[in-house]
Design a protein around this motif. Structure first.
Motif, mmCIF file in Angstrom:
data_model
loop_
_atom_site.group_PDB
_atom_site.id
_atom_site.type_symbol
_atom_site.label_atom_id
_atom_site.label_comp_id
_atom_site.label_asym_id
_atom_site.label_seq_id
_atom_site.Cartn_x
_atom_site.Cartn_y
_atom_site.Cartn_z
ATOM 1 N N PHE A 200 76.845 7.764 23.188
ATOM 2 C CA PHE A 200 77.365 9.072 24.098
ATOM 3 C C PHE A 200 76.344 9.498 24.181
ATOM 4 C CE2 PHE A 200 79.514 13.267 24.874
ATOM 5 C CZ PHE A 200 79.885 13.307 26.263
ATOM 6 N N VAL A 201 75.953 10.593 25.695
ATOM 7 C CA VAL A 201 74.897 11.242 25.734
ATOM 8 C C VAL A 201 75.116 11.806 26.698
ATOM 9 C CG1 VAL A 201 72.612 11.286 25.957
ATOM 10 C CG2 VAL A 201 73.260 9.014 25.286
ATOM 11 N N ILE A 202 75.123 14.029 26.674
ATOM 12 C CA ILE A 202 74.999 14.726 27.179
ATOM 13 C C ILE A 202 73.183 15.508 27.397
ATOM 14 C CG2 ILE A 202 76.031 16.731 27.506
ATOM 15 C CD1 ILE A 202 78.115 16.036 25.891
ATOM 16 N N TYR A 203 73.231 15.507 28.509
ATOM 17 C CA TYR A 203 72.011 16.172 28.636
ATOM 18 C C TYR A 203 71.889 17.062 29.911
ATOM 19 C CZ TYR A 203 69.435 11.284 28.107
ATOM 20 O OH TYR A 203 69.826 10.653 27.989
ATOM 21 N N ASP A 204 70.907 18.270 29.995
ATOM 22 C CA ASP A 204 71.156 19.064 30.503
ATOM 23 C C ASP A 204 70.246 19.056 32.175
ATOM 24 O OD1 ASP A 204 68.453 19.321 29.813
ATOM 25 O OD2 ASP A 204 68.261 20.927 29.513
ATOM 26 N N THR A 205 70.374 20.023 33.056
ATOM 27 C CA THR A 205 70.064 19.347 34.501
ATOM 28 C C THR A 205 68.476 19.318 34.531
ATOM 29 O OG1 THR A 205 69.128 21.783 34.333
ATOM 30 C CG2 THR A 205 71.654 21.387 35.234
ATOM 31 N N LYS A 206 67.507 19.333 32.785
ATOM 32 C CA LYS A 206 66.545 19.216 32.888
ATOM 33 C C LYS A 206 66.160 18.286 32.432
ATOM 34 C CE LYS A 206 64.760 24.311 32.959
ATOM 35 N NZ LYS A 206 63.991 25.539 32.887
ATOM 36 N N GLU A 207 66.633 16.979 32.290
ATOM 37 C CA GLU A 207 66.878 15.602 31.832
ATOM 38 C C GLU A 207 66.678 15.928 29.897
ATOM 39 O OE1 GLU A 207 67.879 13.149 33.103
ATOM 40 O OE2 GLU A 207 68.289 13.682 34.641
ATOM 41 N N ASN A 208 66.838 16.808 29.210
ATOM 42 C CA ASN A 208 66.685 17.447 28.202
ATOM 43 C C ASN A 208 67.422 17.166 27.421
ATOM 44 O OD1 ASN A 208 64.179 18.697 28.218
ATOM 45 N ND2 ASN A 208 64.923 20.075 29.008
ATOM 46 N N GLU A 209 67.785 16.235 26.427
ATOM 47 C CA GLU A 209 68.696 15.630 25.164
ATOM 48 C C GLU A 209 69.908 16.711 24.604
ATOM 49 O OE1 GLU A 209 69.377 12.951 21.216
ATOM 50 O OE2 GLU A 209 68.568 11.862 23.393
ATOM 51 N N LEU A 210 70.565 16.882 25.311
ATOM 52 C CA LEU A 210 71.891 18.518 24.218
ATOM 53 C C LEU A 210 72.405 17.809 22.849
ATOM 54 C CD1 LEU A 210 72.933 20.274 27.073
ATOM 55 C CD2 LEU A 210 71.090 20.789 25.764
ATOM 56 N N LEU A 211 73.656 16.284 23.444
ATOM 57 C CA LEU A 211 73.956 15.435 21.966
ATOM 58 C C LEU A 211 73.976 13.858 22.587
ATOM 59 C CD1 LEU A 211 75.905 15.682 20.432
ATOM 60 C CD2 LEU A 211 78.287 16.180 22.266
ATOM 61 N N TYR A 212 73.294 13.525 21.065
ATOM 62 C CA TYR A 212 73.428 12.051 21.002
ATOM 63 C C TYR A 212 74.384 11.743 19.801
ATOM 64 C CZ TYR A 212 71.642 7.398 19.781
ATOM 65 O OH TYR A 212 72.082 5.770 21.056
ATOM 66 N N ALA A 213 75.508 11.060 20.466
ATOM 67 C CA ALA A 213 76.086 10.030 19.743
ATOM 68 C C ALA A 213 76.264 8.982 20.039
ATOM 69 C CB ALA A 213 77.402 10.485 19.360
ATOM 70 N N ASP A 214 75.992 7.333 18.894
ATOM 71 C CA ASP A 214 76.386 5.798 18.816
ATOM 72 C C ASP A 214 76.971 5.826 17.093
ATOM 73 O OD1 ASP A 214 74.311 6.226 16.815
ATOM 74 O OD2 ASP A 214 72.730 4.936 17.876
ATOM 75 N N GLU A 215 76.743 4.422 17.064
ATOM 76 C CA GLU A 215 77.479 3.945 15.371
ATOM 77 C C GLU A 215 77.030 4.592 14.139
ATOM 78 O OE1 GLU A 215 79.037 -0.598 13.605
ATOM 79 O OE2 GLU A 215 77.895 -0.154 15.841
#
Length: 300
Positions: A151-166
């Protein structure tokens, strides 16, 4: 068709159809028999009535088809507010889907918001080429559930805000804030380069039932920019270093609450000497008397 039967003459009897034959003197000429070919009477009237009904049905169907095409606004590009283009289907306004919608991309018009409404929940599924579900997102009445490998959330500038995996969860923002009244509750260690509070609030690191440990690979800095720095505990407070010095650098260093030596007189001017036992314990003694206290140094 007329069929005439003639008698037999001297040469024998014969019959002719549609022609004249010689008459026999013994048999007079018989009247012709007429067979009428066609539909007459009530059958003819029923046939005309059926043709009239079919004609009326065709005319009504034609006008109904024209009316439906007019009302639904059918054209070569689509119908109504639904337009079919080479890039996809464009729908102007609201649409209600009674069953599942399959699409590779759903987007709104430029400058307008995209709204999805449902009486129960909104579910989004992603499938692979074999048709198996590889990821799904469910928005219910009180929760949001996501099932995927990561699960990945990016901002409008394609910067990673949140990353979650196993295996891990990463937060890519420089400022990490929790506004809950109980703060941040985590099971396990917290690794971060900096822990700070907002300029108007104080920072509290507290452990109610266990120990609190702060470790750093190089330097550990505890500072209060515009206020006091307080460290308190129920048991022992230990400040230790394996390779280096423990420095207390300040304009005013105070050690209140140190025990006084039980030997010698008390100081009249409230001026004492600071004595150190072999085990590292500090105590106070009157000046010019000496650090002589066997009972304080023997205590652990």
């Amino acid at each position: 068709m007329l069929l005439d039967e003639m008698g037999t003459g001297e040469t024998g009897g014969y019959s002719s159809v549609g022609g004249s034959a010689p008459q026999s003197p013994t048999h007079p000429q018989l009247p012709p028999i007429v067979y009428k070919v066609g539909i007459y009477g009530w059958r003819k009237r029923c046939l005309y009535l059926l043709i009239l009904l079919l004609l009326c049905t065709v005319i009504i169907n034609f006008f109904l088809t024209v009316w439906i095409l007019r009302v639904m606004d059918f054209s070569v590009n689509g119908m109504g507010r639904l337009r079919i283009h080479s890039t996809g289907i464009v729908l102007e306004g609201k649409a209600e889907f009674l069953k599942t919608l399959y699409a590779s991309e759903v987007s709104s018009r430029l400058g307008e918001a995209l709204s999805l409404h449902s009486t129960s929940n909104v579910s989004v599924y992603a499938r692979n080429e074999a048709g198996n579900v590889t990821g799904r997102l469910k928005i219910g009445s009180g929760d949001i559930t996501s099932h995927s490998e990561r699960f990945v959330i990016y901002d409008t500038k394609e910067n990673e805000l949140l990353y979650a995996d196993e295996d891990e969860i990463r937060i890519g923002t420089k400022q990490f804030t929790f506004t809950g009244s109980e703060g941040v509750v985590m099971e396990g260690p917290l690794e971060t380069p900096e822990v700070s509070a907002s300029p108007s609030d104080s920072l509290t690191l507290q452990s109610l039932t266990a120990s609190l440990s702060a470790q750093a690979a190089e330097n550990l800095d505890l500072s209060g920019g515009s206020g006091d720095l307080t460290m308190s505990c129920l048991g022992n407070l230990k400040l230790s270093t394996t390779k280096g010095k423990l420095l207390l650098s300040s304009q005013d260093v105070r050690l209140p609450g140190l025990p006084q030596s039980d030997t010698g007189p008390l100081s009249q001017d409230n001026i004492y000497e600071v004595c150190v036992c072999q085990n590292g314990r500090l105590f106070l003694a009157a000046p010019y008397v000496g650090c002589q206290s066997t009972t304080l140094c023997d205590e652990t």
